[in-house]
Structure formats: C-alpha cells, structure tokens
Design a protein around this motif. Structure first.
Motif: not given
Length: 107
Positions: A47-49, A56-61
């Motif tokens: 959950d962090a860069r 989680k950012d990949v999942a948001k795509k």
C-alpha cells in the motif's frame, strides 16, 4: 545514453530500496514464497510506493490477470510515468497468474 541512465537510476533505486522493502509477513502465506523467489519485495509494497507502484495502485488500474502476467514479462514504462522502468521478469505463467490474482484482490 538515456536508456543507460534510466537503467543506472533504476538499479540505484533498487539497491537503495533493499533497506525499505515490504515485509514478508505483509503477504499471504501462499503468495509470500513467490514474492521472495522473484524478488518482488525489492521494489513493491502492498500500500505504499517504493521503487515501483504499490500493489493496491496496480489493482486500481483494473488490469486483467492476463495483462498483469504480460506486464511482468514485458513491462511498459509508459503505464507508470514517474517511476523507474521495471526490468522484465522471468516468472513461470502459473506463478505469474497467482501473483496477478493476488494483486487484483487488493482494494
């Protein structure tokens, strides 16, 4: 020259990240060995860069499992501007599918 500079920057950031890598206990028991085997911890956290985007950012795509499997083998830096380019990873398809399904399960 730009390619060499990007590679050096990526390598330097990767080395620097080893001290700040995701903790193995953050991952489910069935995913943790895969993350360790393929050194995913070196660049990614849940959950962090880190060096690369958070899972989680990949999942948001909302990439499909097949798309994530493809991106593991042949990353497309244009998908993640502002990040060093990911090196292509040699991950057997079965393992890549497990990793992709895990990533897509994150919210």
């Amino acid at each position: 020259m730009k390619t060499i500079s990007k590679f050096i920057l990526s390598a330097a950031l990767g080395v620097a990240a080893f001290g700040f890598e995701a903790k193995a206990e953050d991952f489910p028991a069935d995913i943790k060995p895969l993350m360790q085997k393929y050194t995913c911890f070196a660049c990614h956290k849940i959950d962090a860069r880190l060096v690369g985007p958070a899972y989680k950012d990949v999942a948001k795509k909302k990439y499909s499992v097949d798309k994530i499997v493809s991106l593991i083998a042949k990353p497309q830096p244009s998908n993640w501007p502002g990040y060093p380019p990911m090196a292509p990873m040699t991950v057997p398809k079965d393992d890549a599918v497990k990793l992709a399904k895990y990533i897509n399960s994150l919210k």
